[in-house]
Each structure stands twice: as structure tokens, then as C-alpha cells.
Design a protein around this motif. Structure first.
Motif, short mmCIF file in Angstrom:
data_model
loop_
_atom_site.label_atom_id
_atom_site.label_comp_id
_atom_site.label_asym_id
_atom_site.label_seq_id
_atom_site.Cartn_x
_atom_site.Cartn_y
_atom_site.Cartn_z
N CYS A 105 0.81 -1.21 0.00
CA CYS A 105 0.00 0.00 0.00
C CYS A 105 0.84 1.26 0.00
O CYS A 105 0.38 2.32 -0.41
N ALA A 106 2.07 1.17 0.49
CA ALA A 106 2.92 2.36 0.49
C ALA A 106 3.26 2.78 -0.92
O ALA A 106 3.47 3.96 -1.21
N SER A 107 3.33 1.81 -1.83
CA SER A 107 3.64 2.14 -3.22
C SER A 107 2.40 2.12 -4.10
O SER A 107 2.50 2.12 -5.32
N SER A 125 12.60 14.72 9.43
CA SER A 125 11.49 13.80 9.29
C SER A 125 10.71 13.68 10.59
O SER A 125 9.48 13.64 10.59
N LEU A 126 11.42 13.66 11.69
CA LEU A 126 10.75 13.58 12.99
C LEU A 126 9.88 14.81 13.23
O LEU A 126 8.73 14.71 13.67
N ARG A 127 10.43 16.00 12.91
CA ARG A 127 9.63 17.22 13.10
C ARG A 127 8.41 17.24 12.19
O ARG A 127 7.34 17.71 12.59
N ARG A 141 11.22 3.75 13.67
CA ARG A 141 9.82 4.14 13.46
C ARG A 141 9.73 5.45 12.68
O ARG A 141 8.85 5.63 11.83
N VAL A 142 10.65 6.37 12.96
CA VAL A 142 10.65 7.63 12.20
C VAL A 142 10.92 7.35 10.73
O VAL A 142 10.28 7.93 9.84
N GLN A 143 11.86 6.47 10.46
CA GLN A 143 12.15 6.13 9.06
C GLN A 143 10.96 5.43 8.41
O GLN A 143 10.67 5.65 7.23
N ARG A 161 8.03 6.71 4.85
CA ARG A 161 7.46 6.01 3.69
C ARG A 161 5.99 5.64 3.89
O ARG A 161 5.25 5.51 2.92
N TYR A 162 5.59 5.46 5.14
CA TYR A 162 4.25 4.95 5.45
C TYR A 162 3.53 5.97 6.33
O TYR A 162 3.57 5.87 7.56
N PRO A 163 2.87 6.93 5.75
CA PRO A 163 2.37 8.08 6.52
C PRO A 163 1.28 7.75 7.53
O PRO A 163 1.06 8.52 8.47
#
Length: 559
Positions: free
Chosen positions: A3-5, A405-407, A492-494, A498-500
Motif C-alpha cells: 500500500c505504500a507504493s 522527518s521527525l519534526r 519508526r521515524v524512518q 514512507r508509510y504516513p
């Protein structure tokens, strides 16, 4: 398909709701089952592929004790539910996970069991956790009778009468499961062993098949006992009454952490549903057939809302709002869609965002998807996940990139004050006795030293603070070598990059956090209805209510 792609319909992308709106506990805790739910996915497959069902073994005596086998034959494989019926005294009947005896126990067997298999299972399945099954078994489960309804149905059928509809509607099931174990528990087949089978590749298909066949057993044994008691005077359940009976389920806190522990899977479930809603909203028109289907679905939803009962104060309030919302929706669609209106589904959704409660808005999603199966059903194929591949940590990423990305994705975390007791009041741990997730009070109970890493908001804030002390051009690997305690959160941040939709955007250790919100979200994806919390940690629901039985698909009729 991942689903991410997922390549969304270009015209639908702009209509997808953002994670900041979707991934809040209050909204997740108002979720409704949709046609993308796992049990609906199972039923579509068995109907489209022409599966057949029968009951080759029925060795149940006059006291209701014995064993039975329900066989499900698909295009490529056969699966068999092996059921064991027991004589359980009323005082031993319990929904609690610590129970040691049940009215019925089950295993879903991979293939057709021999007599030796049945004897082996009979020695182990009734023991549940205390027994052991083999990789030939896909699920292990148990169920208890509804004391209120089961006896009533037998008594009435034995006299040649149908049960009182008020009693049927008040309960909605003859038996309720208290656990359905799969994915390698207690020796059963691991998920990886069956994941490449088309019929089981989607989430929880083995479990859904097990519960669906169990539903057939609950009716069969009630009718069996009625005929034992009433002889020639006894009758079978009326088909309409039978259809209105589901399988009950009693579920505790053990289910709640699942969505947090499986972020990619959560993303894929959510993204599939959000893409489905976006596709419907983006349509330029609404066909007469789709409008008629929507109206029919609304009528059924209003009927279900009237029958849906709860004794929990929060759910009582939600049910009152839902009934009002569905009434308002019925008034709204009396003139909908307006002639020559552009994107009528989107207009209806925007009306719902302002006119309906969260409960009503989430019900509206299910109603909008229902008549649009041609647009959305294919998305059920992208609701699984290869979590091993998704969890690989990228150590070459710079500290600056991870910080940014974390922010971006955890901005909701940064304003929480974890020095305030109400924001750290809870802690998650695993019980020593049953190895089940539990939730403790940090200031009243021991055990916080055994806390599980489900306090995502606090972990994200700790990572943010630690990263701030490092130069931005340093590789993440160097940072984690010095601070390995942040590996879990960095990963998890990474993942979220990719997976919002992979993260619940609420503080899961806050004093006011309700675990039942996590449970309802997951149960809605299962396809559960009649959500009835008994506390903030325990809930009863119904599965397959109003849907066909395996016997309805048996060309030879049913015994």
C-alpha cells in the motif's frame, strides 16, 4: 501489492484525508466495518471462486458432547474446522483469558484430518493453551454459549416454535469466542508458512474462516439439541432469524497494542480505506444504481443502530449521536444528489464533516464505500505487509534528515509536557501469568520497570532532544552507536517517512487514553459490528451478523 507504493487514481489523490486527521484515537475509536473488512474480503472470495462447504463428521451425542468437522473446499486447497463440544457447568463459564474450560473448542486444520488427526486434536484442543497443536493447524480457538439466548432457542425449537425475536435481537449470537489464536501460537502454523497462498495472503483470513465455520457450528449444535429434546415436534431455525445471528466475541486488552506493534500493517489498512474513500469522493457523478445502493445501506445501518445496545456510558452517548446522525443523513439525501451537481459524493462528505459527529462521519465512510465495490474492492489486495523488509534501519541517513522527518511527522508530540503526571499516568507491560499485554497505573502499581515500548510519543520526544545535540551531517549509524537506546524510535521515524498512516497520533500513556479506541479500530477492520465496551479494556462484538452461512453455499444442502 504494497500500500505504500499504491498508485492512487490521479484524480483521487487530492481527496485523501491527512494522517493528522485520520490517526487520532477519538476518530479511530469511532471506526465502522466497511466492505474492505477482512470478513467481507473472505466472503467475496469464496463466492467468486465457488468454494463448497460440507460437514463430513458429526459425532455429537444426546448431551451435546463430541466432535464435528466442517470442510471448506476451494479451487486449490481444502481447510477443515475441527470442533469439539463439551458439557460445561454454568459456574465454569467465563469470558476471562484465565478460564480453563469452555463450551466448545476449535482448530482450523490445513487439509482434511484423518481419524488419527482427530484423536490427536481431541487430546489437545480442549486444553487450549495447556495443550499443543502442530503446523497442520492454522488457528486455535474456543467459545462459550450465550446463557441468555442459547437455552431459549433450544427450548423454543424443541416445541416447534421460533425463538422470541426480542431475545434474539437483544443478544445477537448463540455463542461467543473468547480467543482465536493464529500465527504460530502454541505450535500452530506460522504466518510465513501460509502467506503466499492467495486465499490466505490478506490479513487474518485463516482466523475469519475459522470464525465463519464456527458460526455454522453454533446453529447446528443448537438445532441438534432441540431435536434431541423435542423429537418429531422440533423445528429448525427460521432462515431470517438465523441470518440475524452472528458469532459473538469477547476481547480484552491483549488486542490493543497490535496496531502499535505493526506500524506498516496499520499504514496499509488505513491507506487502503482512505484511498477507497478518496476514489468515491473524486467521482464526477453518482449513478442511479450507486445512489439506490447507498440508500439501501443507510436503511440497514439505521436498523442496526436501533438494535445496537451498550451499557458503557461512552458508547451509549456515541450510539445516541449515531442514531441522530443517520436520521440527519436520511433527511439530507432526500434531495441528493442535486441535479447537475459536480462530485456529489464529495459534496455529501463535506456536509457530513460539519453536520455529523465523529461516529456519524466514520459510519458515512462505510455507507459511501458500500455501493462502489467496483472502485474499491481491489484495494483489499494491498492490505498485507512485508514487515521484515520495512523495518531495516538506514544507518547512512544523516542526523539532520532524521531530525527533519521527525519534526514533520511527529509534530504532534513536541508540545506534550511529560513532566505532568497525567501525561505519563499509564504503562504497558506483559503479564507473567498469561504473557498477555496489560496496562498499569504508574503511580499506583508496581511494574513500570518492565514497561513495553508503546509510549511512542515520549520516545519520539526523547529522540528529538538527543538528536539536537549532534551535528546534522553525522551519519545516523554513529549517533545510534553512541545511543543504542534510540534505535527503536529511529526506525519508526524512518518507517513513517514512507508509510504516513503508520503511527497513532496520540499519547498512549496518558491518563485519559482509552484502550478501547485501539481495539475498535482493529475490530472494525475485522468486520465486527455491535461494538459494546464493558470497560475501557474489555469489549463484546459480533461477527458475520446478517451475512450468509457456509450452508447457504452448499449445493447438496445441509445435514
Amino acid at each position: 501489492m504494497d500500500c505504500a507504493s499504491l498508485n492512487p487514481m490521479p484524480e483521487a489523490a487530492a481527496f485523501r484525508r491527512p494522517p493528522s486527521e485520520v490517526m487520532r484515537l477519538a476518530r479511530m475509536g469511532s471506526a465502522h466495518p466497511t466492505r474492505l473488512s477482512f470478513l467481507r474480503n473472505l466472503l467475496r472470495r469464496v463466492i467468486e471462486e465457488g468454494w463448497t462447504f460440507d460437514r463430513p463428521v458429526w459425532e455429537i451425542d444426546a448431551t451435546g458432547v463430541g466432535r464435528a468437522v466442517y470442510r471448506a473446499t476451494g479451487p486449490d486447497r481444502t481447510y477443515s474446522l475441527v470442533a469439539f463440544a463439551h458439557d460445561l457447568p454454568d459456574e465454569m463459564r467465563s469470558d476471562r483469558v484465565i478460564a480453563t474450560a469452555w463450551d466448545a473448542t476449535f482448530a482450523l486444520f490445513d487439509g482434511e484430518p484423518t481419524s488419527a488427526d482427530l484423536d490427536r486434536l481431541q487430546a489437545n484442543v480442549p486444553l487450549q493453551e495447556a495443550g499443543r497443536v502442530s503446523p497442520l493447524e492454522l488457528t486455535l480457538s474456543r467459545a462459550n454459549r450465550s446463557v441468555r439466548l442459547f437455552g431459549h432457542v433450544i427450548e423454543r425449537l424443541a416445541k416447534g416454535l421460533q425463538p422470541d425475536m426480542a431475545e434474539v435481537e437483544a443478544v445477537g449470537y448463540l455463542m461467543r469466542t473468547t480467543a482465536v489464536y493464529g500465527s504460530g501460537k502454541f505450535g500452530a502454523a506460522d504466518r510465513a508458512a501460509i502467506a503466499d497462498r492467495p486465499e490466505l495472503s490478506a490479513p487474518f483470513q485463516a482466523e475469519m474462516l475459522s470464525v465463519w465455520l464456527t458460526r455454522q457450528f453454533t446453529v447446528d449444535i443448537a438445532e441438534h439439541l432441540a431435536f434431541v429434546r423435542g423429537g418429531a415436534a422440533a423445528v429448525r431455525l427460521d432462515s431470517a432469524i438465523k441470518k440475524g445471528l452472528g458469532v459473538g466475541n469477547s476481547t480484552g486488552l491483549g488486542m490493543a497494542p497490535f496496531l502499535v506493534r505493526h506500524p506498516v500493517l496499520l499504514n496499509n489498512w488505513m491507506m487502503a480505506r482512505e484511498e477507497a474513500l478518496a476514489r468515491v469522493r473524486s467521482q464526477d457523478g453518482a449513478s442511479a444504481e450507486a445512489v439506490a445502493g447507498f440508500r439501501t445501506a443507510l436503511g440497514e445501518a439505521r436498523e442496526n443502530a436501533e438494535l445496537w445496545q451498550s451499557s458503557h456510558p461512552i458508547q451509549i452517548e456515541k450510539l445516541a449521536a449515531l442514531r441522530d446522525d443517520l436520521s440527519s443523513l436520511a433527511d439530507r439525501i432526500s434531495t441528493w444528489p442535486e441535479r447537475n451537481s459536480q462530485k456529489p459524493w464529495d459534496a455529501l462528505w463535506h456536509w457530513g464533516e460539519t453536520a455529523l459527529s465523529l461516529e456519524g462521519q466514520e459510519a458515512l465512510i462505510a455507507l459511501m464505500l458500500e455501493p462502489n465495490g467496483d472502485l474499491v474492492d481491489g484495494l483489499a489486495d494491498c492490505m498485507t505487509a512485508d514487515e521484515g523488509a520495512s523495518f531495516r534501519l538506514d544507518g547512512a541517513m544523516t542526523v539532520a534528515t532524521l531530525s527533519a522527518s521527525l519534526r514533520d511527522h511527529y509534530d504532534w508530540v513536541l508540545g506534550i509536557d511529560f513532566d505532568q503526571p497525567e501525561n505519563v499516568a499509564r504503562f504497558w507491560y506483559v503479564s507473567e501469568e498469561k504473557l498477555e499485554p496489560r496496562l498499569g497505573n504508574r503511580f499506583e502499581e508496581d511494574g513500570a520497570s518492565l514497561e513495553q515500548p508503546l509510549c511512542i510519543a515520549r520516545l519520539a520526544q526523547d529522540l528529538h532532544s538527543a538528536l539536537a545535540a549532534w551535528p546534522g551531517d553525522v551519519a545516523l549509524a554513529a549517533f545510534l552507536l553512541a545511543h543504542p537506546e534510540h534505535r527503536f524510535m529511529a526506525r519508526r521515524v524512518q518507517i513513517l517517512h514512507r508509510y504516513p498512516y503508520a503511527e497513532v497520533q496520540d499519547n498512549l500513556i496518558a491518563e485519559q487514553m482509552l484502550p478501547i479506541d485501539l481495539m475498535r479500530c482493529k475490530l472494525a477492520f475485522f468486520g465486527a459490528s455491535r461494538f459494546d465496551p464493558r470497560s475501557d479494556k474489555w469489549v463484546r462484538i459480533s461477527l458475520f451478523q446478517g451475512l450468509p452461512y457456509p450452508s447457504d453455499m452448499s449445493p447438496e444442502g445441509w445435514p
